[in-house]
Motif scaffolding. Structure first.
Motif, PDB file in Angstrom:
ATOM      1  N   ALA A  17      -7.220   7.395 -15.126  1.00  0.00           N
ATOM      2  CA  ALA A  17      -6.600   6.740 -15.808  1.00  0.00           C
ATOM      3  C   ALA A  17      -4.694   6.341 -14.775  1.00  0.00           C
ATOM      4  N   LYS A  18      -4.686   6.737 -13.506  1.00  0.00           N
ATOM      5  CA  LYS A  18      -3.837   6.731 -13.047  1.00  0.00           C
ATOM      6  C   LYS A  18      -3.516   5.062 -12.575  1.00  0.00           C
ATOM      7  N   ARG A  19      -4.730   4.370 -12.754  1.00  0.00           N
ATOM      8  CA  ARG A  19      -4.951   2.682 -11.981  1.00  0.00           C
ATOM      9  C   ARG A  19      -4.073   1.782 -12.926  1.00  0.00           C
ATOM     10  N   VAL A  22       0.727  -1.017   0.123  1.00  0.00           N
ATOM     11  CA  VAL A  22       0.037  -0.329  -0.060  1.00  0.00           C
ATOM     12  C   VAL A  22       0.943   1.120  -0.124  1.00  0.00           C
ATOM     13  N   CYS A  23       0.666   2.118  -1.351  1.00  0.00           N
ATOM     14  CA  CYS A  23       1.642   3.021  -0.974  1.00  0.00           C
ATOM     15  C   CYS A  23       1.226   4.676  -0.631  1.00  0.00           C
ATOM     16  N   ALA A  24       1.343   4.341   0.621  1.00  0.00           N
ATOM     17  CA  ALA A  24       0.412   5.845   0.707  1.00  0.00           C
ATOM     18  C   ALA A  24       1.398   7.571   0.668  1.00  0.00           C
ATOM     19  N   ALA A  25       1.947   6.782   0.838  1.00  0.00           N
ATOM     20  CA  ALA A  25       3.018   8.196   0.594  1.00  0.00           C
ATOM     21  C   ALA A  25       3.278   8.821  -0.297  1.00  0.00           C
ATOM     22  N   ALA A  26       3.407  10.300   0.432  1.00  0.00           N
ATOM     23  CA  ALA A  26       3.498  11.741  -0.749  1.00  0.00           C
ATOM     24  C   ALA A  26       5.124  11.667  -1.605  1.00  0.00           C
TER      25      ALA A  26
END
Ligand code: C5P
Length: 224
Positions: A158-160, A91-95
């Motif tokens: 689109a990002k997905r 899970v990539c939640a980092a900014a």
């Protein structure tokens, strides 16, 4: 005891901002608090997963039970994520900062009368895309975030596709919303099968619901 539907699963979570150095004393950063990512790490751990949390600098306490890998730059975050593989869930939640300063100075930049220095930026690695597109060690489920201002669902969909992740948690960070740094979040969960609009909830509740959805995914008869 609480049920542990993710027992035996390994999870990797990224959280917080990255700090990109300009010189030994200065850096470029962003307003990410890490609250959503840390809450997700804690929620996955509560459901029994073995969690590695790769985090940029935050003011938060370490979530209990997780292996904490503190980093500052995007490149360090990528290396720490790769070192945590293989995992079942990412899970990539980092900014993550999109850009870093090219040719960071190893000495403090001085006011030498020659005017302000020009900073040349160069692109950082995209950790979500790297994990999603890994040929040898792709996690079974990769979840990304999309912070958008306007056309949230359209851009996130689109990002997905572009990044190659499985799910996107999309949220609106338009001026007036307090997602960045705030305690609440209004998100849409975008998956192959469709889009769920979740009500505005605390970040802990978003994390708990996301962890439940992940557990459900792995406990479907067809899931790997
Ligand atoms: O492209 P954008 O930054 O909007 O994508 C956001 C998603 O991609 C988030 O899940 C974020 O953690 C991830 N990301 C990343 N590495 C980057 C940029 C974004 O993992 N360099």
């Amino acid at each position: 005891d609480a049920p542990k539907p993710l027992k035996g699963k390994r999870a990797l979570v990224t959280s917080g901002p990255t700090f990109e150095p300009i010189d030994p004393v200065r850096y470029i950063a962003n307003r990410s608090s890490g609250r959503q990512g840390h809450a997700i790490a804690a929620a996955l751990h509560r459901l029994g997963a073995e969690v590695t949390l790769v985090t940029g600098p935050t003011r938060l306490a370490d979530p209990p039970g997780c292996a904490i890998r503190p980093i500052e730059t995007a490149r360090e975050m990528l290396a720490a994520c790769e070192a945590a593989l293989p995992v079942d869930i990412a899970v990539c939640a980092a900014a993550v900062a999109d850009w870093r300063v090219a040719g960071e100075s190893d000495r403090k930049l001085k006011k030498d009368g020659g005017g302000p220095p020009g900073l040349t930026l160069t692109e950082n690695p995209d950790i979500l895309a790297a994990l999603s597109q890994s040929t040898s060690q792709r996690p079974a489920l990769v979840v990304g975030f999309a912070a958008e201002t306007g056309n949230v669902v359209e851009y996130a969909t689109a990002k997905r596709i572009r990044k190659g992740c499985d799910w996107i948690v999309a949220n609106d960070v338009s001026p007036g919303t307090t997602t960045f740094g705030g305690s609440e979040n209004t998100v849409h969960l975008i998956r192959d099968g469709g889009i769920e609009d979740w009500p505005t909830m605390g970040k802990e509740a978003v994390a708990a619901r996301l962890a439940e959805a992940i557990a459900q995914h792995f406990n479907q008869p067809s899931a790997t």
